[in-house]
Design an enzyme around this catalytic site. Structure first.
Site, PDB file in Angstrom:
ATOM      1  N   ARG A  63     -32.542  24.514  29.874  1.00  0.00           N
ATOM      2  CA  ARG A  63     -31.857  23.771  30.949  1.00  0.00           C
ATOM      3  C   ARG A  63     -32.238  24.345  32.306  1.00  0.00           C
ATOM      4  NH1 ARG A  63     -31.480  22.062  27.121  1.00  0.00           N
ATOM      5  NH2 ARG A  63     -32.938  20.738  28.192  1.00  0.00           N
ATOM      6  N   GLN A  95     -18.689  19.272  38.629  1.00  0.00           N
ATOM      7  CA  GLN A  95     -18.650  19.840  37.277  1.00  0.00           C
ATOM      8  C   GLN A  95     -20.065  20.179  36.832  1.00  0.00           C
ATOM      9  OE1 GLN A  95     -15.834  17.283  34.661  1.00  0.00           O
ATOM     10  NE2 GLN A  95     -16.349  16.013  36.401  1.00  0.00           N
ATOM     11  N   ASP A  98     -26.204  21.948  37.473  1.00  0.00           N
ATOM     12  CA  ASP A  98     -27.502  21.895  38.162  1.00  0.00           C
ATOM     13  C   ASP A  98     -27.297  22.180  39.648  1.00  0.00           C
ATOM     14  OD1 ASP A  98     -27.166  19.413  39.788  1.00  0.00           O
ATOM     15  OD2 ASP A  98     -27.067  18.408  37.842  1.00  0.00           O
ATOM     16  N   HIS A 113     -17.772  24.524  37.107  1.00  0.00           N
ATOM     17  CA  HIS A 113     -18.219  24.888  35.758  1.00  0.00           C
ATOM     18  C   HIS A 113     -19.400  25.854  35.767  1.00  0.00           C
ATOM     19  CE1 HIS A 113     -16.210  21.070  33.849  1.00  0.00           C
ATOM     20  NE2 HIS A 113     -15.361  22.027  34.104  1.00  0.00           N
ATOM     21  N   CYS A 121     -23.229  39.353  34.062  1.00  0.00           N
ATOM     22  CA  CYS A 121     -23.096  40.451  33.107  1.00  0.00           C
ATOM     23  C   CYS A 121     -21.664  40.485  32.579  1.00  0.00           C
ATOM     24  CB  CYS A 121     -23.439  41.779  33.784  1.00  0.00           C
ATOM     25  SG  CYS A 121     -23.251  43.175  32.653  1.00  0.00           S
ATOM     26  N   THR A 183     -18.323  10.691  36.150  1.00  0.00           N
ATOM     27  CA  THR A 183     -17.661  11.591  35.198  1.00  0.00           C
ATOM     28  C   THR A 183     -16.807  10.780  34.237  1.00  0.00           C
ATOM     29  OG1 THR A 183     -16.184  13.495  34.964  1.00  0.00           O
ATOM     30  CG2 THR A 183     -15.866  12.138  36.937  1.00  0.00           C
ATOM     31  N   SER A 184     -16.836  11.185  32.966  1.00  0.00           N
ATOM     32  CA  SER A 184     -16.216  10.370  31.914  1.00  0.00           C
ATOM     33  C   SER A 184     -14.707  10.549  31.828  1.00  0.00           C
ATOM     34  CB  SER A 184     -16.836  10.722  30.563  1.00  0.00           C
ATOM     35  OG  SER A 184     -16.606  12.090  30.278  1.00  0.00           O
ATOM     36  N   ALA A 226     -24.643   5.361  40.280  1.00  0.00           N
ATOM     37  CA  ALA A 226     -24.271   6.039  41.537  1.00  0.00           C
ATOM     38  C   ALA A 226     -25.401   5.962  42.562  1.00  0.00           C
ATOM     39  CB  ALA A 226     -23.915   7.492  41.247  1.00  0.00           C
TER      40      ALA A 226
END
Ligand code: OAD
Length: 243
Positions: A63, A95, A98, A113, A121, A183-184, A226
């Protein structure tokens, strides 16, 4: 409503995976129910990290490398224009892990998030941005602060507490306009922010490809992509053009 924002309106935006979909990053709950071919619980929980760190690390390194191949889309850019217009009255809560909002130029931004660019660490709490080539291989990255051999992704996994929640709750309770994009409405506490905004009297606007779980709570819902809808909506909100 769909009219220019009132002068001095405080606007809070919540974005989710849908805003980055047109940049080529797959959403979490796409129709196949898998996230980049993995079940979320196999790669996005602290238990998965304990059970199979190699799988989780390899997944997130993939990712992280993907960030180098994607660029912001018109939806990210439209939010930058909105922030320029609103100044300090604009807050963007994402959220998404990226970095497309910040690369587009958004400034007042909270990553609730976590962030793919960063590693943390678990022993000493050190957080580092580690996006150079040597940190993007499948080898673990050691902590330079305490010597622990394995930094973890600086990502909020399921069963962990999102970041900056006090600041987020306050801003949502105080805002005049709340806008959720891509967003769901499945994952709490993010999904609960709409209810807080609604209860505190904000005008609530939703923009999403499909009606999200909590669609009934919006005062205004715009269905579609969007990247296609947001540039025009922002122009209306900042008074550049009539819809
Ligand atoms: P989801 O994958 O659950 O939902 C993405 C939403 O975006 C769906 O409702 C789609 O219909 C919509 N969508 C897709 N393409 C779109 C487009 N081009 N324009 C507008 N909408 C579009 O993603 P999130 O709601 O962000 O958490 O998921 C919330 C959290 O669950 C994530 O942050 C992540 C995940 O597990 C963690 O990693 C902790």
């Amino acid at each position: 409503m769909n009219e220019p924002f009132e002068t001095g309106a405080r606007v809070v935006i919540l974005t989710g995976a849908g805003i980055s979909a047109e940049s080529g990053i797959r959403t979490f709950r796409a129709s196949d129910g898998l996230w980049e071919d993995h079940r979320i619980e196999d790669v996005a929980t602290p238990f998965a990290w304990m059970r199979d760190p190699e799988l989780v690390w390899g997944f997130y390194q993939g990712r992280r490398r993907q960030l180098l191949e994607v660029v912001p889309n018109p939806a990210h850019e439209a939010l930058v224009e909105l922030e320029k217009f609103l100044g300090d009255n604009f807050l963007l809560i994402t959220q998404n892990v990226d970095d497309l909002h910040s690369r587009a130029g958004s400034k007042n931004l909270i990553h609730m998030h976590g962030e793919l660019q960063k590693l943390r660490c678990e022993q000493c709490g050190e957080v580092v941005v580690a996006m150079d080539e040597e940190h993007l291989t499948d080898d673990y990255v050691a902590c330079t602060a305490c010597g622990d051999e394995r930094l973890r992704p600086h990502i909020v996994w399921f069963h962990e507490m999102p970041l900056h929640m006090r600041e987020i709750d306050q801003a949502v309770a105080d805002c005049d306009v709340f806008i959720a994009i891509g967003t769901s409405g499945h994952v709490y506490p993010a999904a609960g922010l709409l209810g807080i905004a609604q209860a505190c009297g904000a005008h609530c606007i939703g923009i999403n490809l499909d009606p999200p779980e909590n669609v009934a709570l919006f005062d205004e819902f715009h269905q579609g992509k969007a990247g296609e809808l947001l540039p025009n909506l922002v122009n209306v909100w900042i008074g550049v053009e009539e819809e």
